[in-house]
Scaffold this active site. Sequence first.
Site, short mmCIF file in Angstrom:
data_model
loop_
_atom_site.label_atom_id
_atom_site.label_comp_id
_atom_site.label_asym_id
_atom_site.label_seq_id
_atom_site.Cartn_x
_atom_site.Cartn_y
_atom_site.Cartn_z
N ARG A 287 -22.99 -17.18 14.04
CA ARG A 287 -21.98 -18.02 14.68
C ARG A 287 -21.68 -17.47 16.08
O ARG A 287 -21.69 -16.25 16.30
CB ARG A 287 -20.73 -17.94 13.82
N THR B 175 -24.63 -31.73 14.59
CA THR B 175 -25.09 -30.44 14.09
C THR B 175 -26.39 -30.77 13.40
O THR B 175 -26.74 -31.93 13.28
CB THR B 175 -24.02 -29.89 13.13
N THR C 150 -25.90 -25.49 15.17
CA THR C 150 -25.18 -26.48 15.97
C THR C 150 -24.87 -26.01 17.39
O THR C 150 -24.82 -24.81 17.66
CB THR C 150 -23.83 -26.83 15.28
N ASN D 3 -22.12 -27.68 18.28
CA ASN D 3 -20.85 -28.33 17.94
C ASN D 3 -20.93 -29.82 18.24
O ASN D 3 -21.54 -30.56 17.49
CB ASN D 3 -19.66 -27.66 18.62
N ASP E 10 -13.81 -25.35 17.94
CA ASP E 10 -13.60 -25.09 16.51
C ASP E 10 -12.46 -24.11 16.26
O ASP E 10 -12.00 -23.97 15.12
CB ASP E 10 -14.88 -24.57 15.86
N SER F 5 -15.96 -22.27 11.04
CA SER F 5 -16.91 -23.39 10.90
C SER F 5 -16.69 -24.10 9.57
O SER F 5 -16.04 -23.58 8.67
CB SER F 5 -18.33 -22.83 10.95
N GLY G 175 -21.76 -32.76 10.41
CA GLY G 175 -20.65 -33.69 10.24
C GLY G 175 -19.28 -33.08 10.40
O GLY G 175 -18.30 -33.63 9.88
N GLY G 176 -19.19 -31.93 11.11
CA GLY G 176 -17.87 -31.31 11.28
C GLY G 176 -17.26 -31.06 9.91
O GLY G 176 -17.96 -30.68 8.96
O1 DON Z 1 -19.11 -25.43 12.80
C1 DON Z 1 -18.59 -26.50 12.58
O2 DON Z 1 -17.98 -26.78 11.57
C2 DON Z 1 -18.74 -27.59 13.62
N1 DON Z 1 -18.98 -27.00 14.89
C3 DON Z 1 -19.83 -28.50 13.22
C4 DON Z 1 -19.96 -29.64 14.15
C5 DON Z 1 -20.73 -30.75 13.61
O3 DON Z 1 -21.13 -30.78 12.50
C6 DON Z 1 -20.97 -31.84 14.59
N2 DON Z 1 -21.50 -32.95 13.98
N3 DON Z 1 -20.83 -33.78 13.55
#
Ligand code: DON
Length: 623
Positions: free
Chosen positions: A162, A434, A452, A454, A476, A505, A527-528
């Site tokens: 990370r 991501t 990712t 991000n 994040d 994350s 997908g965040g």
């Molecule tokens: O690490 C994380 O949770 C986020 N930076 C992930 C971002 C992500 O999945 C973007 N796509 N939707």
Amino acid sequence: MRESVAAKLGVDRGLGQRAELGMRCPLVVTLAVLVACGGANPTPETTPGAAAPATATARARTRGRVVRADAVVTGRPIVPVDWQFSDRVVSVTGAHAMVVSAHPLASQVGRDILRGGGNAIDAAVAVGFALAVVLPEAGNIGGGGFIVYRDTTGRVRALDYRETAPGHATRDMYLDSAGHVTEANLTGHLASGVPGSVAGLYEAWKSYGRLPWAKLVAPAITLAEGHALDGYRSRSIEAEAERLAQFPASRSQFLVNGHAPPAGTVFRQPDLARTLRLIADGGPDVFYRGQIADSIVAEMQRGHGLISKSDLKGYRAKWRTPIQTTYRGYTIYSMPPSSSGGVTMAEILNIMEGFDTLPAFGSARYLHLEAEAMRRAFMDRNRWLGDPDFVSMPLERLLSKSYAAELRAQILPDRATPTPPFQASEGAQEGTETTHYSIVDADGNAAAITTTLNGGFGSAVTVQGGGFLLNNEMDDFTGAPGQPNQYGLVQGEANAIAPKKRMLSAMTPSIVLDRKGRLFLVVGTPGGPTIINSVYEVIVNVIDHKMTLAEAVAAPRINQQALPDVIFLERGGLTQATVDSLKAMGYKLQERGRQGDVQAIQKTAAGWIGVADPRHGGGASGW
Ligand code: DON
């Protein structure tokens, strides 16, 4: 070998609502499927909310341990008849090995590495660099990620690469004079954390790789010299063209007259090819101490960013102990903090495991239980979790079955329980920027990797002369406690910004073992915050609802993340009757586009099945 998935129609009898035509039922006929489909032995539902005590028949014995057996699922899966992905998903089979990623070219790179004698980590390195070329919105060398790796001895390790906050980062660096979070953590030089990907891939290779490093970077160099841009990637560049146009190196790398090159264009990235050649020859030293480090620092100076030479020199990937939990006798390994993915998903699974009887997939009563489990797990996530090197977390309690039982007992039979007020956001976005890839090699080593920048194309800043994008991972962090980030996540102190700290994350690369302790699934998604729920959903679709992997991946998804206090659903993914029932229970619902981009592998008697999510343009490649 590719085979398309078909499904047959059914009629629901489990909900007591109006009959809903068009529910899909797995074609593979097993006894369990018959039960799940309501075709045999219909069983009355228990009252949702009460943790039904496991009965003798609901338990099984595995290796001397008493474990829960299958849940009894009452009623057929309820999926709208015109659900758009059911007929688009394909399963790819491989007798020996499998790679599934968000780009078919990257999966082919991985397959060729495996066929040429490489192992899962060799392929992980090669696919990682290939994705940095062919999937510029998410694949990266200027971002970070996580690997969950299981070798054939059964040892499972988690690698955390990370990004970290730069040494000069400060807690309030994104607040304006009114105390509001500005956009500086999303676009531009200040948005970037110190990249971890090159260090991470190298650390994985140093520990487990078999083939020479340079050989693993080589396919990415070839792709950077030129490959045909496909429609998906052309559209994803176009979607971010305005942001990319703000930065000269991004403009010249990605745009022609301000627009994405059309599909079919031979996409050449000579600066990136040169950077990759340096990495092939010099490993991480050239990136963190040498010529590439100089370019990153020069870029930071041009745009008033914070990443310094000493930040780069000090960056380390870290091996961590994976989160391990059990679900109805299956074992799940996933990512520990600095990702919240493993802990949060384990909490959801532990809550759901206590229901011996489950309402049908897609029914309001089932979604109610899931949404309440998700809500509670996310409340803990947002309160407690952060970088383990900076905060202490009550992980033992959060992961315990007894704590899950307490949470389960709070769930009301037929009513939503609102998330306690903390400032909710109305407009949470989701995206796919991501990327996850799953690999199993011919020996049975398995790697689940999520990586990712991000947001799509990260900070939108391309390092001049380097040809690679920098992340916007600083978003994040908790920009301000109680204020939502771009994903609508409202987080607390544990994830506040501090120099050299890793931002929390949601990435959830995961490996599942069957009841006999054998490799069963490798899975993950972008997908965040929706990542956690999407991975959970695919796992239980297979385990509880007896879906094939293709059906499990194609099935509609929901997301509940505590705040905003909404169930997000994929457009067209629920029947009107289900939506109406959920509203009657007190839920707010919000339709969105596609949730996630799952790339998954399942063990079968004949080898491996790989499924790329039909929501986007990925591909599986096996042999
Ligand atoms: O690490 C994380 O949770 C986020 N930076 C992930 C971002 C992500 O999945 C973007 N796509 N939707």
